[in-house]
Design a protein around this motif. Structure first.
Motif, short mmCIF file in Angstrom:
data_model
loop_
_atom_site.label_atom_id
_atom_site.label_comp_id
_atom_site.label_asym_id
_atom_site.label_seq_id
_atom_site.Cartn_x
_atom_site.Cartn_y
_atom_site.Cartn_z
N GLN A 3 21.81 29.00 -0.73
CA GLN A 3 21.03 28.94 0.52
C GLN A 3 19.62 28.36 0.29
OE1 GLN A 3 20.92 32.64 2.65
NE2 GLN A 3 19.85 31.73 4.39
N ASP A 4 19.02 28.73 -0.84
CA ASP A 4 17.68 28.21 -1.17
C ASP A 4 17.67 26.68 -1.21
OD1 ASP A 4 16.68 30.68 -1.36
OD2 ASP A 4 16.37 30.69 -3.54
N PHE A 10 16.50 20.93 3.79
CA PHE A 10 16.05 20.82 5.18
C PHE A 10 14.54 20.52 5.24
CE2 PHE A 10 14.10 22.78 8.91
CZ PHE A 10 14.76 22.07 9.91
N ILE A 11 13.76 21.24 4.44
CA ILE A 11 12.30 21.04 4.46
C ILE A 11 11.96 19.61 4.01
CG2 ILE A 11 10.07 21.77 3.48
CD1 ILE A 11 11.26 24.60 3.22
N ILE A 12 12.62 19.15 2.96
CA ILE A 12 12.32 17.80 2.45
C ILE A 12 12.72 16.74 3.48
CG2 ILE A 12 12.88 16.09 0.67
CD1 ILE A 12 13.36 18.55 -1.21
N ALA A 13 13.91 16.93 4.09
CA ALA A 13 14.38 15.96 5.09
C ALA A 13 13.43 15.94 6.29
CB ALA A 13 15.79 16.30 5.53
N GLU B 47 27.68 17.50 -0.34
CA GLU B 47 26.24 17.79 -0.49
C GLU B 47 25.48 16.52 -0.85
OE1 GLU B 47 27.24 22.25 -2.19
OE2 GLU B 47 26.62 20.67 -3.55
N THR B 48 26.06 15.74 -1.75
CA THR B 48 25.41 14.49 -2.18
C THR B 48 25.26 13.53 -1.00
OG1 THR B 48 26.34 14.74 -4.38
CG2 THR B 48 25.72 12.53 -3.75
N ILE B 49 26.32 13.44 -0.20
CA ILE B 49 26.26 12.54 0.97
C ILE B 49 25.20 13.03 1.96
CG2 ILE B 49 27.57 11.65 2.95
CD1 ILE B 49 30.07 11.79 1.09
N LEU B 50 25.14 14.35 2.16
CA LEU B 50 24.17 14.91 3.11
C LEU B 50 22.73 14.65 2.65
CD1 LEU B 50 25.85 18.29 4.14
CD2 LEU B 50 25.63 16.20 5.49
N ILE B 51 22.51 14.69 1.33
CA ILE B 51 21.17 14.41 0.81
C ILE B 51 20.76 12.97 1.20
CG2 ILE B 51 19.82 14.05 -1.31
CD1 ILE B 51 21.52 16.29 -2.60
N SER B 52 21.68 12.03 1.01
CA SER B 52 21.37 10.63 1.36
C SER B 52 21.24 10.45 2.87
CB SER B 52 22.47 9.70 0.85
OG SER B 52 22.21 9.35 -0.49
N LEU B 53 22.05 11.18 3.62
CA LEU B 53 22.04 11.05 5.07
C LEU B 53 20.71 11.54 5.65
CD1 LEU B 53 24.17 10.21 7.23
CD2 LEU B 53 24.70 12.61 7.50
N PHE B 54 20.23 12.67 5.15
CA PHE B 54 19.08 13.31 5.78
C PHE B 54 17.74 13.03 5.09
CE2 PHE B 54 22.55 16.13 7.35
CZ PHE B 54 22.44 15.73 8.68
N MET B 74 12.04 26.10 -6.59
CA MET B 74 12.32 25.35 -5.37
C MET B 74 11.04 24.85 -4.68
SD MET B 74 15.16 24.35 -4.69
CE MET B 74 16.19 25.39 -5.66
N SER B 75 9.98 25.67 -4.72
CA SER B 75 8.73 25.26 -4.08
C SER B 75 8.19 23.99 -4.74
CB SER B 75 7.69 26.38 -4.16
OG SER B 75 7.55 26.79 -5.49
N LEU B 76 8.31 23.92 -6.07
CA LEU B 76 7.83 22.73 -6.79
C LEU B 76 8.69 21.50 -6.44
CD1 LEU B 76 5.69 21.91 -8.89
CD2 LEU B 76 7.40 22.24 -10.66
N VAL B 77 9.99 21.73 -6.30
CA VAL B 77 10.91 20.63 -5.94
C VAL B 77 10.48 20.04 -4.60
CG1 VAL B 77 13.29 20.04 -5.35
CG2 VAL B 77 12.85 21.63 -7.21
N VAL B 78 10.20 20.93 -3.63
CA VAL B 78 9.82 20.48 -2.28
C VAL B 78 8.49 19.71 -2.34
CG1 VAL B 78 9.10 21.26 0.01
CG2 VAL B 78 11.09 22.29 -1.09
N ILE B 79 7.51 20.29 -3.04
CA ILE B 79 6.17 19.66 -3.10
C ILE B 79 6.25 18.29 -3.76
CG2 ILE B 79 3.87 19.85 -4.15
CD1 ILE B 79 4.14 22.93 -3.75
N MET B 80 6.95 18.22 -4.88
CA MET B 80 6.99 16.95 -5.62
C MET B 80 7.71 15.84 -4.83
SD MET B 80 5.24 17.30 -8.26
CE MET B 80 5.58 15.72 -9.03
#
Lengths: 112, 241
Positions: A3-4, A10-13, B47-54, B74-80
Motif C-alpha cells: 500500500q505504501d 499516486f503522490i509522484i504521479a 504495476e510497471t505499465i501503471l508507473i509509465s501511464l501515470f 518512501m518519503s525520500l523516494v517521493v522527494i527525489m
C-alpha cells in the motif's frame, strides 16, 4: 506492490502533473490580466531564455551514448554532422533526424 | 525556433503524426529498457505499465524503481523523484502564449514531457491558432502511447527483444539527440544565442560524463541563462563605453 508503494506512486504521479499544469494556470492568469488591461505581455524574459537553454541542455545530456565506446562517439559525431547537414538543406525536422539515426546506425552496426 | 512556415504545414493531425515519429525512435527503446528493469527490480507487469501511464517522466521512473528496489524510505523516494521532475515548471509558461484559454489544455499538460516541450516550442508558433490543440493532442497522445506500449513490451518480453535485436537499444535512441539538435539549430542565428546554447549543451554533456545525469539538465540550463545575461550585459556595457 504494497500500500505504501501505491501511495508513493499516486503522490509522484499527482505531483508531476501539478508541476506541469500549475505553471500553465499561473501564466494563463497573467496573460488574461494583461489582456484585460489592453496590453499583450510576453512571458518574463528569464523564462524565454530558460526554455531554449533547457532544450540545449537536454541535447547535450542526450549525446552520451548508452555504451560510450570510441566507435559510439565517432558515430555520434558523424550522426550529428549528418543531421545538421540535412537540416541546413531542408530546414525540416523529420528527414534530418532520420538521416542522423541512419548514419549513426550504420557506423554502430559496422564498427560498434 | 522556426523551421517552416504555416503555409508548408499539413493538417494538424497529419503534422502531429509526422512530428511524433522521431519521438517513437527515442521513446520506445528507452521504455523497453524501463519495462525490463522494473520487472527485474520486482515490480509486476501491470504495476510497471501503471508507473509509465501515470508518472510518465522517464528519468524519475528509473529512479523510482531503483530506489524502491534498494529499500530507500518512501518519503525520500517521493522527494527525489519530484525534485528530478521540478524542471517541468518552466515548460508550460514558455508555450502558454500559444495555447489560448481552452480548458482541455489543463488535461493535456500530463503529456508535457521534455521532448514534447521542445517540439511544442518550435512547432506551435508555426501552426494556426485553431489547429494547435489538435496538433498537440495528436503528438502528445502518440508519444504517451509509445512510452506506455514500449514499457509493456519491455515488461513482458524485454529480455528476449534486447538479446535478439540489440540494435534497437543501441541505435534508435539516437533519434532524441538528433531531434534536439534540429530544435536547437534554428535558434543559433546570432553570436549571443550560439554561445548561450553551446555553453549549456557542453556543460550538460560534461556533467553527464562525470556522473551527474540528473543534475545535468537543470544546472546546465541555468548556467546557460547566466551566460546569456552575462554576454548581454557585456554587450550593453560595450556600447555605452
Amino acid at each position: 506492490m504494497n500500500q505504501d508503494l501505491w501511495v508513493a506512486l499516486f503522490i509522484i504521479a499527482a505531483g508531476t502533473y501539478l508541476l506541469r499544469v500549475i505553471p500553465l494556470i499561473w501564466m494563463q492568469r497573467k496573460l488574461i490580466q494583461h489582456e484585460k488591461k489592453g496590453s499583450v505581455k510576453p512571458p518574463p524574459d528569464w523564462l524565454t531564455v530558460l526554455g531554449p537553454t533547457m532544450i540545449s541542455a537536454m541535447f547535450g545530456a542526450s549525446l552520451v551514448p548508452a555504451h560510450p565506446t570510441f566507435a559510439a562517439w565517432v558515430a555520434t559525431a558523424l550522426g550529428m554532422l549528418a543531421t545538421l547537414a540535412v537540416w541546413f538543406r531542408t530546414r525540416s525536422m523529420g528527414l534530418p533526424t532520420l538521416t542522423g539515426v541512419f548514419v549513426f546506425g550504420v557506423i554502430i552496426v559496422l564498427f560498434g | 525556433m522556426t523551421t517552416a512556415t504555416s503555409q508548408d504545414m499539413l493538417s494538424p493531425w497529419k503534422q502531429g503524426v509526422k512530428d511524433a515519429l522521431p519521438l517513437f525512435g527515442g521513446y520506445i527503446p528507452v521504455a523497453i529498457s524501463f519495462g525490463l528493469i522494473s520487472v527485474q527490480s520486482g515490480f509486476g507487469v501491470l504495476e510497471t505499465i501503471l508507473i509509465s501511464l501515470f508518472i510518465y517522466a522517464g528519468a524519475s521512473q528509473f529512479l523510482f524503481v531503483a530506489m524502491v528496489a534498494s529499500g530507500a524510505p518512501m518519503s525520500l523516494v517521493v522527494i527525489m523523484t519530484l525534485l528530478i521532475n521540478a524542471r517541468h515548471i518552466v515548460y508550460a509558461p514558455n508555450i502558454a502564449p500559444y495555447l489560448g484559454k481552452d480548458r482541455r489544455w489543463l488535461f493535456l499538460m500530463h503529456g508535457l514531457t521534455d521532448q514534447l516541450f521542445a517540439l511544442s516550442l518550435a512547432r506551435l508558433p508555426q501552426i494556426a491558432k485553431a489547429d494547435r490543440i489538435a496538433w498537440y493532442t495528436c503528438t502528445a497522445m502518440l508519444a504517451w502511447f509509445s512510452w506506455v506500449a514500449g514499457t509493456a513490451i519491455g515488461a513482458i518480453a524485454g529480455d528476449e527483444i534486447t538479446q535478439r535485436w540489440p540494435v534497437i537499444n543501441d541505435v534508435l535512441p539516437f533519434a532524441l539527440p538528433a531531434l534536439f539538435l534540429v530544435l536547437v539549430a534554428p535558434r543559433c542565428n546570432n553570436r549571443l544565442w550560439t554561445l548561450t546554447l553551446g555553453a549549456s549543451a557542453v556543460l550538460a554533456l560534461s556533467l553527464r560524463l562525470v556522473g551527474y545525469p540528473n543534475l545535468a539538465i537543470p544546472v546546465a540550463a541555468l548556467s546557460g541563462a547566466v551566460v546569456f545575461y552575462a554576454l548581454q550585459t557585456g554587450k550593453a556595457r560595450g556600447k555605452t563605453v
